[in-house]
Write a protein that holds these residues in place. Sequence first.
Motif, PDB file in Angstrom:
ATOM      1  N   ALA A  31      12.454  50.553  18.263  1.00 52.92           N
ATOM      2  CA  ALA A  31      13.185  49.846  19.310  1.00 52.92           C
ATOM      3  C   ALA A  31      12.455  48.591  19.758  1.00 52.92           C
ATOM      4  O   ALA A  31      11.222  48.527  19.761  1.00 52.92           O
ATOM      5  N   VAL A  32      13.236  47.590  20.187  1.00 49.66           N
ATOM      6  CA  VAL A  32      12.675  46.343  20.699  1.00 49.66           C
ATOM      7  C   VAL A  32      11.993  46.566  22.039  1.00 49.66           C
ATOM      8  O   VAL A  32      10.916  46.051  22.306  1.00 49.66           O
ATOM      9  N   GLY A  33      12.655  47.339  22.938  1.00 49.16           N
ATOM     10  CA  GLY A  33      12.077  47.575  24.256  1.00 49.16           C
ATOM     11  C   GLY A  33      13.142  47.616  25.336  1.00 49.16           C
ATOM     12  O   GLY A  33      14.084  48.399  25.262  1.00 49.16           O
ATOM     13  N   VAL A  34      13.022  46.737  26.326  1.00 47.33           N
ATOM     14  CA  VAL A  34      13.989  46.649  27.414  1.00 47.33           C
ATOM     15  C   VAL A  34      15.033  45.598  27.063  1.00 47.33           C
ATOM     16  O   VAL A  34      14.700  44.452  26.752  1.00 47.33           O
ATOM     17  N   VAL A  35      16.298  45.999  27.130  1.00 50.71           N
ATOM     18  CA  VAL A  35      17.421  45.110  26.813  1.00 50.71           C
ATOM     19  C   VAL A  35      18.144  44.734  28.098  1.00 50.71           C
ATOM     20  O   VAL A  35      18.520  45.609  28.891  1.00 50.71           O
ATOM     21  N   GLY A  36      18.340  43.446  28.307  1.00 52.05           N
ATOM     22  CA  GLY A  36      19.217  42.965  29.368  1.00 52.05           C
ATOM     23  C   GLY A  36      20.570  42.653  28.778  1.00 52.05           C
ATOM     24  O   GLY A  36      20.686  41.807  27.890  1.00 52.05           O
ATOM     25  N   ALA A  37      21.599  43.356  29.221  1.00 44.00           N
ATOM     26  CA  ALA A  37      22.962  43.181  28.690  1.00 44.00           C
ATOM     27  C   ALA A  37      23.818  42.493  29.755  1.00 44.00           C
ATOM     28  O   ALA A  37      24.008  43.037  30.847  1.00 44.00           O
ATOM     29  N   ILE A  38      24.326  41.321  29.427  1.00 45.84           N
ATOM     30  CA  ILE A  38      25.147  40.539  30.356  1.00 45.84           C
ATOM     31  C   ILE A  38      26.541  40.432  29.746  1.00 45.84           C
ATOM     32  O   ILE A  38      26.693  39.898  28.640  1.00 45.84           O
ATOM     33  N   THR A  39      27.556  40.934  30.464  1.00 48.67           N
ATOM     34  CA  THR A  39      28.873  41.091  29.854  1.00 48.67           C
ATOM     35  C   THR A  39      29.969  40.398  30.668  1.00 48.67           C
ATOM     36  O   THR A  39      29.847  40.241  31.876  1.00 48.67           O
ATOM     37  N   PRO A  40      31.083  40.024  30.007  1.00 51.05           N
ATOM     38  CA  PRO A  40      32.196  39.356  30.665  1.00 51.05           C
ATOM     39  C   PRO A  40      33.262  40.334  31.124  1.00 51.05           C
ATOM     40  O   PRO A  40      33.122  41.548  30.972  1.00 51.05           O
ATOM     41  N   ASN A  78      36.729  40.232  30.226  1.00 47.87           N
ATOM     42  CA  ASN A  78      38.016  40.298  29.530  1.00 47.87           C
ATOM     43  C   ASN A  78      38.272  41.626  28.813  1.00 47.87           C
ATOM     44  O   ASN A  78      39.380  42.146  28.840  1.00 47.87           O
ATOM     45  N   PHE A  79      37.260  42.179  28.158  1.00 46.35           N
ATOM     46  CA  PHE A  79      37.346  43.512  27.532  1.00 46.35           C
ATOM     47  C   PHE A  79      36.114  44.300  27.981  1.00 46.35           C
ATOM     48  O   PHE A  79      35.213  44.568  27.192  1.00 46.35           O
ATOM     49  N   PRO A  80      36.031  44.664  29.261  1.00 48.83           N
ATOM     50  CA  PRO A  80      34.766  45.187  29.796  1.00 48.83           C
ATOM     51  C   PRO A  80      34.278  46.465  29.137  1.00 48.83           C
ATOM     52  O   PRO A  80      33.079  46.581  28.842  1.00 48.83           O
ATOM     53  N   HIS A  81      35.157  47.455  28.899  1.00 47.01           N
ATOM     54  CA  HIS A  81      34.686  48.694  28.271  1.00 47.01           C
ATOM     55  C   HIS A  81      34.200  48.420  26.853  1.00 47.01           C
ATOM     56  O   HIS A  81      33.140  48.904  26.442  1.00 47.01           O
ATOM     57  N   GLN A  82      34.973  47.651  26.114  1.00 47.03           N
ATOM     58  CA  GLN A  82      34.605  47.378  24.736  1.00 47.03           C
ATOM     59  C   GLN A  82      33.244  46.686  24.656  1.00 47.03           C
ATOM     60  O   GLN A  82      32.367  47.081  23.881  1.00 47.03           O
ATOM     61  N   ILE A  83      33.054  45.667  25.480  1.00 46.10           N
ATOM     62  CA  ILE A  83      31.824  44.882  25.370  1.00 46.10           C
ATOM     63  C   ILE A  83      30.644  45.615  25.994  1.00 46.10           C
ATOM     64  O   ILE A  83      29.533  45.606  25.447  1.00 46.10           O
ATOM     65  N   ASN A  84      30.855  46.283  27.123  1.00 46.73           N
ATOM     66  CA  ASN A  84      29.759  47.077  27.705  1.00 46.73           C
ATOM     67  C   ASN A  84      29.255  48.125  26.718  1.00 46.73           C
ATOM     68  O   ASN A  84      28.044  48.287  26.512  1.00 46.73           O
ATOM     69  N   LEU A  85      30.193  48.843  26.097  1.00 43.52           N
ATOM     70  CA  LEU A  85      29.791  49.922  25.195  1.00 43.52           C
ATOM     71  C   LEU A  85      29.320  49.402  23.846  1.00 43.52           C
ATOM     72  O   LEU A  85      28.510  50.053  23.176  1.00 43.52           O
ATOM     73  N   ALA A  86      29.798  48.230  23.440  1.00 43.13           N
ATOM     74  CA  ALA A  86      29.311  47.631  22.192  1.00 43.13           C
ATOM     75  C   ALA A  86      27.862  47.195  22.323  1.00 43.13           C
ATOM     76  O   ALA A  86      27.178  46.992  21.311  1.00 43.13           O
ATOM     77  N   LYS A  87      27.387  47.026  23.548  1.00 44.13           N
ATOM     78  CA  LYS A  87      25.977  46.733  23.762  1.00 44.13           C
ATOM     79  C   LYS A  87      25.184  48.019  24.036  1.00 44.13           C
ATOM     80  O   LYS A  87      24.127  48.252  23.444  1.00 44.13           O
ATOM     81  N   LEU A  88      25.700  48.855  24.944  1.00 44.51           N
ATOM     82  CA  LEU A  88      24.989  50.081  25.272  1.00 44.51           C
ATOM     83  C   LEU A  88      24.854  51.005  24.067  1.00 44.51           C
ATOM     84  O   LEU A  88      23.779  51.581  23.832  1.00 44.51           O
ATOM     85  N   GLY A  89      25.937  51.189  23.301  1.00 43.68           N
ATOM     86  CA  GLY A  89      25.921  52.125  22.185  1.00 43.68           C
ATOM     87  C   GLY A  89      24.785  51.863  21.205  1.00 43.68           C
ATOM     88  O   GLY A  89      23.895  52.711  21.019  1.00 43.68           O
ATOM     89  N   PRO A  90      24.752  50.694  20.569  1.00 45.29           N
ATOM     90  CA  PRO A  90      23.684  50.445  19.597  1.00 45.29           C
ATOM     91  C   PRO A  90      22.309  50.274  20.225  1.00 45.29           C
ATOM     92  O   PRO A  90      21.308  50.688  19.641  1.00 45.29           O
ATOM     93  N   ALA A  91      22.237  49.668  21.419  1.00 46.38           N
ATOM     94  CA  ALA A  91      20.929  49.475  22.050  1.00 46.38           C
ATOM     95  C   ALA A  91      20.275  50.817  22.359  1.00 46.38           C
ATOM     96  O   ALA A  91      19.079  51.019  22.113  1.00 46.38           O
ATOM     97  N   LEU A  92      21.048  51.750  22.909  1.00 47.46           N
ATOM     98  CA  LEU A  92      20.512  53.068  23.237  1.00 47.46           C
ATOM     99  C   LEU A  92      20.253  53.891  21.978  1.00 47.46           C
ATOM    100  O   LEU A  92      19.257  54.608  21.880  1.00 47.46           O
ATOM    101  N   ALA A  93      21.150  53.786  21.010  1.00 43.23           N
ATOM    102  CA  ALA A  93      20.942  54.504  19.751  1.00 43.23           C
ATOM    103  C   ALA A  93      19.632  54.080  19.088  1.00 43.23           C
ATOM    104  O   ALA A  93      18.930  54.889  18.482  1.00 43.23           O
TER     105      ALA A  93
END
Length: 486
Positions: free
Chosen positions: A147-156, A158-173
């Motif tokens: 893992a890289v470490g601590v990820v800051g995810a900044i999201t818009p 328009n598609f909040p669930h899709q984009i939030n989870l598209a960052k959380l899913g792989p970052a946490l995995a």
Amino acid sequence: MSRTNDRLLLVDGRLVPGAGGAFETINPATEEVLGTAADASADDMDRAIAAARRAFDETGWATGHAFRARCLRQLREGLRRRADELRELTIKEVGAPRFLTFGAQLDAPVDDLAWFADLVDDYGWERDLGRAEPMGMPSHRRVVREAVGVVGAITPWNFPHQINLAKLGPALAAGNTVVLKPAPDTPWCAAVLGEVIAEETDFPPGVVNVVTSSDHALGAQLTQDPRVDLVSFTGSTATGRNVMASAAGTLKRVFLELGGKSAFVVLDDADLRAACSYAAFAGITHAGQGCAITTRILVPRERHDEAVEITARALAKLGAGDPQDDRTICGPVISARQRERIEGYLEQAVKDGGAFACGGGRPEGRDRGFWIEPTLITGLTNDSRAAREEIFGPVLVILPHDGDDDAVRIANDSPYGLSGAVHGGDVERARGVARRLRTGTVSVNGGVWYGADVPFGGYKQSGIGREMGVAGFEEYLETKAIAEGV
């Protein structure tokens, strides 16, 4: 999960109010106040970053592959159990048409968490390079991914669930910890994630932190803080430039998924009615509020007028409607500010010599809410503002082309390169045109590229890196080489 009209922050495993009080979230279809979300301060963000840093440095999260996969599956199941509640919340807060919540606005990204959980189990975290004797020194070498470490995810918004989870899913995995800073327009969609994580999963404190705020600038804190190792940002190209410049001070890695002005290319052997009708549908879905939506329609010059008539008729028939209605394709835009921005583009299009084949204003009978009619602009060239800049509304520009080479030239004559579409009768020919488009994704004859296993991102000013798929997962990994003397 809280059933009140107030939502809290998730910081270090606890649901807490924001030091800045609370701010309202609005239904863009009605202007109704839905409730409030916690308004975080800079101190709240500091605590969230500290919690994420501590969770990464002082726990076994990064190395516990099976545990991470289990937590992701718990999150998926927790969100699925609340699907009905989340569906209504999404329609009201985002203005998303109901039909989209059964796809990319809710159900699909929730289910995609299972793909990332499975990837944790199946991924080759270590590769044995075997024995060698570089410079005569016997060594056994291996390459490990971590893992890289601590990820800051900044999201818009328009598609909040899709984009939030598209960052959380792989970052946490991948084993990272995350601080999620969502857009102020849709705080509840993110706050619900915090509630489910806190109440229904085994995620350790600090692994995921959700910091809602009315202040857009709070995201800059993530880009500048040396405790944050990577910033994953989705939003406008202009803001992406600022994120990149701000992150340069600490030389942190950045992933940027930015704007688009994608072309829908209709070849001269295509079924014109089918292609233009589909272009109308695709272009105004969710009021055109998608970075990958195809908003430039390129049609054969000799059939331009016919294409305008078909497209305008389809747009007028689709119209703008109540997002609660199963039949609605185009709902409201997100805010009064965004509506005014779109109207500025419409005024400029007329000044540039354009005309409206349909639309061009606010729909009659909708005095409340933030509405724009589905609009088709004709008479412009590809160097006009409406044809070059991302409008982010239900506004399409139709342009003539003089054959395949000219269509490719016009499509590629853009600072962006996020997506595109090609429609033609000869599939091999259409596929050949698709390969010449300088974009990250292309649909041929209605093909759908969206999926957890498909990398998404753009060329040129549409961003850096990829989201989703194995490529997106690996954005959140470092590569380490280890050599042992033998």
